[in-house]
Design an enzyme around this catalytic site. Structure first.
Site, PDB file in Angstrom:
ATOM      1  N   THR A 135       0.914  -1.371   0.078  1.00  0.00           N
ATOM      2  CA  THR A 135      -0.061  -0.164  -0.070  1.00  0.00           C
ATOM      3  C   THR A 135       0.872   1.257  -0.027  1.00  0.00           C
ATOM      4  O   THR A 135       2.125   1.242  -0.330  1.00  0.00           O
ATOM      5  CB  THR A 135      -1.229  -0.221   1.241  1.00  0.00           C
TER       6      THR A 135
ATOM      7  N   ALA B 242      -5.539  13.363  -8.975  1.00  0.00           N
ATOM      8  CA  ALA B 242      -4.795  12.624  -9.980  1.00  0.00           C
ATOM      9  C   ALA B 242      -3.391  12.063  -9.554  1.00  0.00           C
ATOM     10  O   ALA B 242      -2.541  12.315 -10.107  1.00  0.00           O
ATOM     11  CB  ALA B 242      -4.530  13.685 -11.396  1.00  0.00           C
TER      12      ALA B 242
ATOM     13  N   LYS C  79       3.067   1.362  -4.071  1.00  0.00           N
ATOM     14  CA  LYS C  79       2.586   0.720  -4.924  1.00  0.00           C
ATOM     15  C   LYS C  79       3.194   0.724  -6.393  1.00  0.00           C
ATOM     16  O   LYS C  79       3.035  -0.062  -7.248  1.00  0.00           O
ATOM     17  CB  LYS C  79       0.976   1.151  -5.108  1.00  0.00           C
TER      18      LYS C  79
ATOM     19  N   ASN D 262      -7.776  18.188 -11.118  1.00  0.00           N
ATOM     20  CA  ASN D 262      -6.737  18.147 -10.218  1.00  0.00           C
ATOM     21  C   ASN D 262      -6.258  19.485  -9.970  1.00  0.00           C
ATOM     22  O   ASN D 262      -6.305  20.471 -10.791  1.00  0.00           O
ATOM     23  CB  ASN D 262      -5.409  17.259 -10.807  1.00  0.00           C
ATOM     24  N   ARG D 263      -5.568  19.777  -8.805  1.00  0.00           N
ATOM     25  CA  ARG D 263      -5.052  21.209  -8.311  1.00  0.00           C
ATOM     26  C   ARG D 263      -3.990  21.245  -9.252  1.00  0.00           C
ATOM     27  O   ARG D 263      -3.646  22.289  -9.842  1.00  0.00           O
ATOM     28  CB  ARG D 263      -4.483  20.955  -6.908  1.00  0.00           C
ATOM     29  N   THR D 264      -3.273  20.208  -9.600  1.00  0.00           N
ATOM     30  CA  THR D 264      -1.998  20.400 -10.547  1.00  0.00           C
ATOM     31  C   THR D 264      -2.271  19.839 -11.957  1.00  0.00           C
ATOM     32  O   THR D 264      -2.542  18.478 -12.043  1.00  0.00           O
ATOM     33  CB  THR D 264      -0.760  19.603  -9.992  1.00  0.00           C
TER      34      THR D 264
ATOM     35  N   GLY E 159     -14.993   4.721   1.263  1.00  0.00           N
ATOM     36  CA  GLY E 159     -14.549   3.556   0.559  1.00  0.00           C
ATOM     37  C   GLY E 159     -14.312   2.442   1.082  1.00  0.00           C
ATOM     38  O   GLY E 159     -13.520   1.360   0.971  1.00  0.00           O
TER      39      GLY E 159
ATOM     40  N   GLY F 250      -1.826   8.369  -7.672  1.00  0.00           N
ATOM     41  CA  GLY F 250      -1.897   7.044  -7.724  1.00  0.00           C
ATOM     42  C   GLY F 250      -3.097   6.216  -7.765  1.00  0.00           C
ATOM     43  O   GLY F 250      -3.493   5.245  -8.446  1.00  0.00           O
TER      44      GLY F 250
ATOM     45  N   ASP G 232      -7.324  -2.938  -6.757  1.00  0.00           N
ATOM     46  CA  ASP G 232      -7.979  -1.711  -6.445  1.00  0.00           C
ATOM     47  C   ASP G 232      -9.327  -1.366  -7.350  1.00  0.00           C
ATOM     48  O   ASP G 232     -10.224  -1.028  -6.849  1.00  0.00           O
ATOM     49  CB  ASP G 232      -6.872  -0.566  -6.617  1.00  0.00           C
TER      50      ASP G 232
HETATM   51  P1  ATR Z   1      -2.308   8.848  -3.723  1.00  0.00           P
HETATM   52  O1  ATR Z   1      -1.205   7.845  -4.319  1.00  0.00           O
HETATM   53  O2  ATR Z   1      -3.031   8.345  -2.708  1.00  0.00           O
HETATM   54  O3  ATR Z   1      -3.269   9.022  -4.919  1.00  0.00           O
HETATM   55  P2  ATR Z   1      -0.614  11.096  -4.250  1.00  0.00           P
HETATM   56  O4  ATR Z   1      -0.002  10.419  -5.416  1.00  0.00           O
HETATM   57  O5  ATR Z   1       0.177  11.794  -3.377  1.00  0.00           O
HETATM   58  O6  ATR Z   1      -1.381  10.012  -3.414  1.00  0.00           O
HETATM   59  O7  ATR Z   1      -1.723  12.114  -4.717  1.00  0.00           O
HETATM   60  C1  ATR Z   1      -2.637  12.823  -4.049  1.00  0.00           C
HETATM   61  C2  ATR Z   1      -3.803  13.632  -4.863  1.00  0.00           C
HETATM   62  O8  ATR Z   1      -4.538  14.333  -3.805  1.00  0.00           O
HETATM   63  C3  ATR Z   1      -3.239  14.492  -5.842  1.00  0.00           C
HETATM   64  O9  ATR Z   1      -3.978  14.735  -7.140  1.00  0.00           O
HETATM   65  C4  ATR Z   1      -3.083  15.788  -4.911  1.00  0.00           C
HETATM   66  O10 ATR Z   1      -3.010  16.974  -5.963  1.00  0.00           O
HETATM   67  P3  ATR Z   1      -1.733  17.470  -6.499  1.00  0.00           P
HETATM   68  O11 ATR Z   1      -1.431  16.634  -7.740  1.00  0.00           O
HETATM   69  O12 ATR Z   1      -1.983  18.847  -6.800  1.00  0.00           O
HETATM   70  O13 ATR Z   1      -0.661  17.430  -5.532  1.00  0.00           O
HETATM   71  C5  ATR Z   1      -4.316  15.774  -4.325  1.00  0.00           C
HETATM   72  N1  ATR Z   1      -4.543  16.540  -2.979  1.00  0.00           N
HETATM   73  C6  ATR Z   1      -3.708  16.271  -1.940  1.00  0.00           C
HETATM   74  N2  ATR Z   1      -3.940  17.437  -1.254  1.00  0.00           N
HETATM   75  C7  ATR Z   1      -4.751  18.205  -1.861  1.00  0.00           C
HETATM   76  C8  ATR Z   1      -5.345  19.553  -1.438  1.00  0.00           C
HETATM   77  N3  ATR Z   1      -5.444  20.038  -0.196  1.00  0.00           N
HETATM   78  N4  ATR Z   1      -6.246  20.134  -2.471  1.00  0.00           N
HETATM   79  C9  ATR Z   1      -6.345  19.750  -3.585  1.00  0.00           C
HETATM   80  N5  ATR Z   1      -5.799  18.232  -4.123  1.00  0.00           N
HETATM   81  C10 ATR Z   1      -5.043  17.806  -3.026  1.00  0.00           C
END
Ligand code: ATR
Length: 279
Positions: free
Chosen positions: A68, A134, A72, A157-159, A246, A136, A108
């Site tokens: 996990t 966006a 992953k 996504n934020r980014t 979930g 994992g 998953d």
């Molecule tokens: P996972 O493997 O659990 O998906 P990750 O690869 O770190 O974890 O991705 C986390 C996701 O949550 C990303 O899409 C992240 O946005 P960014 O790509 O912009 O970093 C999003 N995320 C985490 N905190 C956030 C916040 N406060 N507001 C908006 N998006 C957030």
């Protein structure tokens, strides 16, 4: 008279941190239900020790591992064989050790689909789907969701770059597009909104797009907790038809891993119930 010795095959889950994991409880319930002699360990392993820990577990007779966050992606490189669905997801959550070789799979996506379609009765054919985040988690679910032939999957996504990167990997499989978290198109109502961000887990509350939700929208949070997650509270407050955490996906992905290892499919409904989870 000889006493019969019972031997237990060893399994476990590796992650960092891992103490919160419910996987040992779920697999013990599956084992009890199906009469399988397994033991299932909680293994806290940091990224720099991942390869050593996996190979040691294999060398000492372990039969399989769940993997996990945050491993992953990295663990896929250790597998001698990798399933099609794990390759598409770019991530592995299930390892099997068979005759000295490592097999990697990803349960998953199928776990989410079983929960949405079988447990919760959603029809995803022609559905308009919005995924928030966006990372994992999103990579693991886009392929299986596209197989259900939705009208569209939007990844917000934020980014923006990260959403676009996922879209470029999946667009040959079906209709999928990227947008910025704060610019979600809302001209067509969403049937399903999935929170795949890690914001709630980190105690952050991003500006979830309220206009994407109406009284017909089903909201699903990949995160889960004993109390409602921030996203599930937000979805309810904004009038979603239903807001679900979930837990079901967690139990269903575990059942698929158990099936891969033991060739027996456990009945997930009583396990979901026994964990006092309302799906
Ligand atoms: P996972 O493997 O659990 O998906 P990750 O690869 O770190 O974890 O991705 C986390 C996701 O949550 C990303 O899409 C992240 O946005 P960014 O790509 O912009 O970093 C999003 N995320 C985490 N905190 C956030 C916040 N406060 N507001 C908006 N998006 C957030």
């Amino acid at each position: 008279m000889h006493e019969k010795t019972i031997t237990f095959d060893r399994y476990g889950v590796m992650g960092y941190p891992i103490s919160h994991s419910r996987s040992p409880v779920i697999h013990r319930l599956f084992a009890l239900q199906t009469g399988q002699n397994i033991q299932y360990e909680l293994l806290q392993v940091s990224a720099d020790k991942l390869e050593t820990a996996v190979r040691q577990f294999q060398r000492t007779g372990g039969k399989g591992l769940n993997v996990t966050v945050p491993h992953k992606r990295a663990v896929a490189k250790l597998a001698d064989h990798i399933s099609e669905r794990a390759r598409t997801a770019g991530a592995v959550n299930t390892l099997s050790f068979i005759e000295g070789e490592i097999h990697g799979d990803n349960t998953d996506g199928i776990g989410l689909l079983r929960d949405l379609v079988v447990n919760l009765g959603l029809n995803l054919d022609g559905a308009n789907i919005l995924i928030l985040g966006a990372g994992g988690a999103t990579s693991g679910i886009v392929g299986p969701l596209l197989e259900m032939e939705p009208a569209m999957i939007r990844i917000a996504n934020r980014t923006l770059d990260r959403a676009e990167e996922i879209v470029s990997r999946f667009k040959h499989l079906g209709p999928v597009s990227a947008c910025h978290f704060n610019a979600v198109p809302v001209s067509t109502p969403y049937d399903l909104v999935i929170n795949a961000t890690s914001a709630g887990v980190k105690g952050e509350a991003p500006p979830y797009p309220a206009a994407a939700i109406n009284e017909t929208t089903f909201c699903y949070d990949l995160s889960y907790g004993l109390t409602p997650t921030p996203f599930s509270v937000w979805a309810r407050e904004h009038g979603a038809a239903k807001s679900v955490m979930g837990w079901g996906m967690l139990v269903e992905q575990a059942a698929e891993s158990f099936h891969i290892w033991r060739h027996v499919m456990p009945d997930t409904a009583p396990v979901l119930k026994q964990m006092s989870i309302s799906a």
